[in-house]
Design a protein around this motif. Structure first.
Motif, PDB file in Angstrom:
ATOM      1  N   LEU A  36       0.806  -1.218   0.000  1.00 23.09           N
ATOM      2  CA  LEU A  36       0.000   0.000   0.000  1.00 23.09           C
ATOM      3  C   LEU A  36       0.840   1.270   0.000  1.00 23.09           C
ATOM      4  CD1 LEU A  36      -2.972   0.842   0.124  1.00 23.09           C
ATOM      5  CD2 LEU A  36      -2.862   0.673   2.602  1.00 23.09           C
ATOM      6  N   PHE A  37       1.968   1.254   0.701  1.00 19.13           N
ATOM      7  CA  PHE A  37       2.725   2.485   0.937  1.00 19.13           C
ATOM      8  C   PHE A  37       4.177   2.358   0.520  1.00 19.13           C
ATOM      9  CE2 PHE A  37      -0.523   2.582   4.428  1.00 19.13           C
ATOM     10  CZ  PHE A  37      -1.286   3.595   3.879  1.00 19.13           C
ATOM     11  N   LYS A  38       4.618   3.381  -0.195  1.00 18.91           N
ATOM     12  CA  LYS A  38       6.031   3.535  -0.523  1.00 18.91           C
ATOM     13  C   LYS A  38       6.407   4.968  -0.192  1.00 18.91           C
ATOM     14  CE  LYS A  38       6.051   0.147  -4.308  1.00 18.91           C
ATOM     15  NZ  LYS A  38       4.652  -0.268  -4.249  1.00 18.91           N
ATOM     16  N   GLU A  39       7.456   5.132   0.566  1.00 16.20           N
ATOM     17  CA  GLU A  39       7.866   6.474   0.961  1.00 16.20           C
ATOM     18  C   GLU A  39       8.169   7.318  -0.267  1.00 16.20           C
ATOM     19  OE1 GLU A  39      10.660   8.563   4.391  1.00 16.20           O
ATOM     20  OE2 GLU A  39      10.944   6.437   3.872  1.00 16.20           O
ATOM     21  N   ASN A  40       7.641   8.549  -0.283  1.00 16.65           N
ATOM     22  CA  ASN A  40       7.841   9.499  -1.379  1.00 16.65           C
ATOM     23  C   ASN A  40       7.150   9.087  -2.673  1.00 16.65           C
ATOM     24  OD1 ASN A  40       9.505  11.073   0.307  1.00 16.65           O
ATOM     25  ND2 ASN A  40      11.305   9.875  -0.268  1.00 16.65           N
ATOM     26  N   HIS A  41       6.196   8.172  -2.610  1.00 14.20           N
ATOM     27  CA  HIS A  41       5.439   7.759  -3.785  1.00 14.20           C
ATOM     28  C   HIS A  41       3.952   7.697  -3.449  1.00 14.20           C
ATOM     29  CE1 HIS A  41       9.415   6.569  -5.254  1.00 14.20           C
ATOM     30  NE2 HIS A  41       8.884   6.569  -6.463  1.00 14.20           N
ATOM     31  N   LEU A  42       3.146   7.620  -4.520  1.00 11.41           N
ATOM     32  CA  LEU A  42       1.694   7.525  -4.389  1.00 11.41           C
ATOM     33  C   LEU A  42       1.211   6.199  -4.952  1.00 11.41           C
ATOM     34  CD1 LEU A  42      -1.039   9.122  -3.781  1.00 11.41           C
ATOM     35  CD2 LEU A  42      -1.060   9.572  -6.240  1.00 11.41           C
ATOM     36  N   THR A  43       0.293   5.547  -4.249  1.00  9.14           N
ATOM     37  CA  THR A  43      -0.426   4.395  -4.788  1.00  9.14           C
ATOM     38  C   THR A  43      -1.914   4.716  -4.772  1.00  9.14           C
ATOM     39  OG1 THR A  43      -0.633   3.288  -2.639  1.00  9.14           O
ATOM     40  CG2 THR A  43       1.336   2.773  -3.964  1.00  9.14           C
ATOM     41  N   ARG A  54       9.025  14.425  14.995  1.00  7.12           N
ATOM     42  CA  ARG A  54       9.225  14.782  16.399  1.00  7.12           C
ATOM     43  C   ARG A  54       8.987  13.595  17.323  1.00  7.12           C
ATOM     44  NH1 ARG A  54       5.061  18.967  19.277  1.00  7.12           N
ATOM     45  NH2 ARG A  54       5.421  18.370  21.455  1.00  7.12           N
ATOM     46  N   PHE A  55       7.897  12.833  17.076  1.00  5.50           N
ATOM     47  CA  PHE A  55       7.520  11.753  17.990  1.00  5.50           C
ATOM     48  C   PHE A  55       8.064  10.380  17.580  1.00  5.50           C
ATOM     49  CE2 PHE A  55       4.308  14.956  19.012  1.00  5.50           C
ATOM     50  CZ  PHE A  55       4.338  14.916  20.396  1.00  5.50           C
ATOM     51  N   ALA A  56       8.426  10.216  16.305  1.00  2.00           N
ATOM     52  CA  ALA A  56       8.974   8.939  15.836  1.00  2.00           C
ATOM     53  C   ALA A  56      10.051   9.224  14.796  1.00  2.00           C
ATOM     54  CB  ALA A  56       7.871   8.071  15.251  1.00  2.00           C
ATOM     55  N   PRO A  57      11.157   9.819  15.218  1.00  2.00           N
ATOM     56  CA  PRO A  57      12.188  10.234  14.261  1.00  2.00           C
ATOM     57  C   PRO A  57      12.696   9.077  13.409  1.00  2.00           C
ATOM     58  CG  PRO A  57      12.977  10.356  16.542  1.00  2.00           C
ATOM     59  CD  PRO A  57      11.518  10.121  16.608  1.00  2.00           C
ATOM     60  N   GLY A  58      12.749   9.322  12.099  1.00  2.00           N
ATOM     61  CA  GLY A  58      13.263   8.327  11.179  1.00  2.00           C
ATOM     62  C   GLY A  58      12.273   7.258  10.772  1.00  2.00           C
ATOM     63  N   VAL A  59      11.050   7.295  11.291  1.00  2.00           N
ATOM     64  CA  VAL A  59      10.044   6.277  10.982  1.00  2.00           C
ATOM     65  C   VAL A  59       9.080   6.824   9.927  1.00  2.00           C
ATOM     66  CG1 VAL A  59       8.166   4.852  11.886  1.00  2.00           C
ATOM     67  CG2 VAL A  59      10.199   5.285  13.283  1.00  2.00           C
ATOM     68  N   PHE A  60       8.882   6.079   8.848  1.00  2.00           N
ATOM     69  CA  PHE A  60       7.951   6.477   7.801  1.00  2.00           C
ATOM     70  C   PHE A  60       6.522   6.192   8.252  1.00  2.00           C
ATOM     71  CE2 PHE A  60       5.763   4.837   3.781  1.00  2.00           C
ATOM     72  CZ  PHE A  60       5.271   6.088   3.433  1.00  2.00           C
ATOM     73  N   LYS A  61       5.738   7.259   8.376  1.00  2.00           N
ATOM     74  CA  LYS A  61       4.327   7.132   8.729  1.00  2.00           C
ATOM     75  C   LYS A  61       3.515   7.794   7.621  1.00  2.00           C
ATOM     76  CE  LYS A  61       4.785   6.637  13.720  1.00  2.00           C
ATOM     77  NZ  LYS A  61       4.092   6.822  15.025  1.00  2.00           N
ATOM     78  N   PRO A  62       2.854   7.000   6.793  1.00  2.00           N
ATOM     79  CA  PRO A  62       2.228   7.533   5.581  1.00  2.00           C
ATOM     80  C   PRO A  62       0.993   8.371   5.847  1.00  2.00           C
ATOM     81  CG  PRO A  62       1.692   5.220   5.860  1.00  2.00           C
ATOM     82  CD  PRO A  62       2.715   5.543   6.909  1.00  2.00           C
ATOM     83  N   TYR A  63       0.660   9.179   4.842  1.00  2.00           N
ATOM     84  CA  TYR A  63      -0.567   9.967   4.814  1.00  2.00           C
ATOM     85  C   TYR A  63      -1.413   9.444   3.662  1.00  2.00           C
ATOM     86  CZ  TYR A  63      -3.672  14.051   4.525  1.00  2.00           C
ATOM     87  OH  TYR A  63      -4.769  14.887   4.504  1.00  2.00           O
ATOM     88  N   ASN A 102       0.514   9.678   0.185  1.00  2.00           N
ATOM     89  CA  ASN A 102       1.092   8.372  -0.126  1.00  2.00           C
ATOM     90  C   ASN A 102       0.099   7.381  -0.725  1.00  2.00           C
ATOM     91  OD1 ASN A 102       2.688   9.120   2.818  1.00  2.00           O
ATOM     92  ND2 ASN A 102       3.908   8.775   0.978  1.00  2.00           N
ATOM     93  N   HIS A 103      -1.191   7.628  -0.495  1.00  2.00           N
ATOM     94  CA  HIS A 103      -2.197   6.720  -1.061  1.00  2.00           C
ATOM     95  C   HIS A 103      -3.514   7.454  -1.203  1.00  2.00           C
ATOM     96  CE1 HIS A 103      -4.249   2.939  -2.006  1.00  2.00           C
ATOM     97  NE2 HIS A 103      -5.244   3.407  -1.267  1.00  2.00           N
ATOM     98  N   VAL A 104      -4.227   7.162  -2.301  1.00  2.00           N
ATOM     99  CA  VAL A 104      -5.570   7.679  -2.522  1.00  2.00           C
ATOM    100  C   VAL A 104      -6.500   6.493  -2.773  1.00  2.00           C
ATOM    101  CG1 VAL A 104      -7.059   9.037  -4.030  1.00  2.00           C
ATOM    102  CG2 VAL A 104      -4.785   9.891  -3.450  1.00  2.00           C
ATOM    103  N   GLY A 105      -7.541   6.384  -1.934  1.00  2.00           N
ATOM    104  CA  GLY A 105      -8.568   5.369  -2.133  1.00  2.00           C
ATOM    105  C   GLY A 105      -9.745   5.984  -2.870  1.00  2.00           C
ATOM    106  N   LEU A 106     -10.013   5.521  -4.091  1.00  2.00           N
ATOM    107  CA  LEU A 106     -11.079   6.083  -4.922  1.00  2.00           C
ATOM    108  C   LEU A 106     -12.418   5.434  -4.590  1.00  2.00           C
ATOM    109  CD1 LEU A 106      -9.266   6.137  -8.388  1.00  2.00           C
ATOM    110  CD2 LEU A 106      -9.458   8.000  -6.722  1.00  2.00           C
ATOM    111  N   ASN A 107     -13.450   6.251  -4.547  1.00  2.00           N
ATOM    112  CA  ASN A 107     -14.816   5.771  -4.322  1.00  2.00           C
ATOM    113  C   ASN A 107     -15.648   6.170  -5.543  1.00  2.00           C
ATOM    114  OD1 ASN A 107     -17.525   5.375  -3.391  1.00  2.00           O
ATOM    115  ND2 ASN A 107     -16.764   5.464  -1.281  1.00  2.00           N
ATOM    116  N   LEU A 108     -16.303   5.190  -6.180  1.00  2.98           N
ATOM    117  CA  LEU A 108     -17.005   5.407  -7.444  1.00  2.98           C
ATOM    118  C   LEU A 108     -18.503   5.618  -7.274  1.00  2.98           C
ATOM    119  CD1 LEU A 108     -15.184   2.701  -9.617  1.00  2.98           C
ATOM    120  CD2 LEU A 108     -14.471   5.041  -9.081  1.00  2.98           C
ATOM    121  N   LYS A 109     -18.979   5.780  -6.044  1.00  2.00           N
ATOM    122  CA  LYS A 109     -20.422   5.842  -5.781  1.00  2.00           C
ATOM    123  C   LYS A 109     -21.150   6.864  -6.643  1.00  2.00           C
ATOM    124  CE  LYS A 109     -23.739   7.247  -2.183  1.00  2.00           C
ATOM    125  NZ  LYS A 109     -24.857   6.605  -2.836  1.00  2.00           N
TER     126      LYS A 109
END
Length: 323
Positions: A13-20, A233-242, A285-292
């Motif tokens: 699902l997630f790659k640092e500095n990339h979009l899925t 600040r709270f988890a230095p060096g850890v990739f936490k995606p958006y 880092n990720h976009v979930g598309l909804n087709l409703k």
């Protein structure tokens, strides 16, 4: 040491500095609250074959006519198991399981079961819930949902972290017993949805990522930068995606400029490429598309996105914009 980065679903699902890009169930366009749920397995398999990174599952316990949305109808854990059996590689993501309405041990058992049956593909978006009618039905005080969410979060993680954990909390009293199975890679990634009645600092410290909603690009850019600052600040060096959701009504004209709809846009595929590349450039880092809200058949839209949009995203080299 167990790391969320070891999770099969997280890596898919997630790659640092990339979009899925993923897609939400139900994979269909429909009017009103209740989808048909027809051909969903075939569409899920097609999404996997086309290179969508994730299939997203909603959690809507009760039908509230005033809310106008029942998600994919089926219980998320039952449906996760069903779709897991009909797919092989795609990540299985929840958007989002309501932590404040369920017991932590039931959640741990269900989540680890799906994770094992899918070979580690589960990624959990989690939330405190926003439909007031549901809470008294489950004997839960609506105003307590933030505290219950936080306690459930800790109890859930502790229940899966060791063979025989000792948990003595307001929600869980566990000793001399344990939860089986355990996650495939020792950890199930947890993405907090919105704020879930928690502070940004708490989310940055404890969550494995942040799942949010579409916002004006300038506002979203600032939010993402704030998120990166807090996680460093709270988890230095850890990739936490958006990650974020996005409703899309894809029209026949590939050049049609975006027109706002509820939590998304009506637009052509070329403009969708532009939009997704922009979101990548500001750190999504990720976009979930909804087709409703689409006007075209979902199968047709899925193919068009898979064949004409995803290749541009997969081949792009991100360049990052300042706020």
């Amino acid at each position: 040491m167990v790391s969320v980065l070891d999770s099969t679903g997280f890596k898919q699902l997630f790659k640092e500095n990339h979009l899925t890009v993923g897609v939400y169930f139900p994979i269909e366009a429909y009017k009103g609250s209740i989808p048909t749920m027809q051909h969903q397995v075939v569409l899920a398999q097609r999404a996997e074959a086309l290179g969508f990174a994730a299939l997203w599952f909603r959690d809507v316990p009760l039908y509230d006519p005033s809310f106008g949305d029942v998600g994919q109808i089926y219980d998320p854990w039952v449906y996760l198991g069903y779709i897991a059996a009909h797919t092989q590689r795609v990540a299985l993501a929840t958007g989002s399981i309501i932590f404040s309405q369920r017991h932590p041990l039931h959640l741990a058992k269900a989540a680890a079961s799906v994770d094992q049956l899918s070979n580690g593909r589960l990624v959990m978006g989690i939330a405190s819930g926003d439909r007031p009618v549901e809470f008294p039905a489950f004997g839960v005080d609506f105003e307590s949902r933030g505290d219950r969410f936080r306690q459930t979060f800790f109890d859930f993680k502790q229940a899966l972290a060791s063979e025989f954990p000792v948990i003595r909390s307001p929600l869980t009293y566990l000793e001399a017993a344990g939860v089986l199975p355990k996650p495939v890679n020792g950890h199930i990634p947890l993405l907090v949805t919105g704020h879930s009645r928690q502070s940004p600092e708490w989310i940055a410290e404890h969550a494995d990522g942040w799942l949010y909603y579409p916002r004006h690009p300038q506002m979203q850019s600032r939010m993402i930068q704030d998120w990166r600052d807090l996680t460093e600040r709270f988890a230095p060096g850890v990739f936490k995606p958006y990650a974020q959701s996005l409703y899309v009504d894809l029209v026949d004209d590939p050049t049609l400029a975006p027109n706002p709809i509820h939590l998304g846009y009506r637009l052509g595929r070329d403009r969708l490429v532009d939009l997704l590349l922009h979101l990548q450039s500001i750190g999504v880092n990720h976009v979930g598309l909804n087709l409703k809200y689409g006007e075209r058949p979902a199968a047709e839209v899925l193919d068009e996105i898979g064949q004409n949009v995803l290749p541009h995203i997969h081949s792009s080299v991100p360049t990052y914009e300042s706020v």
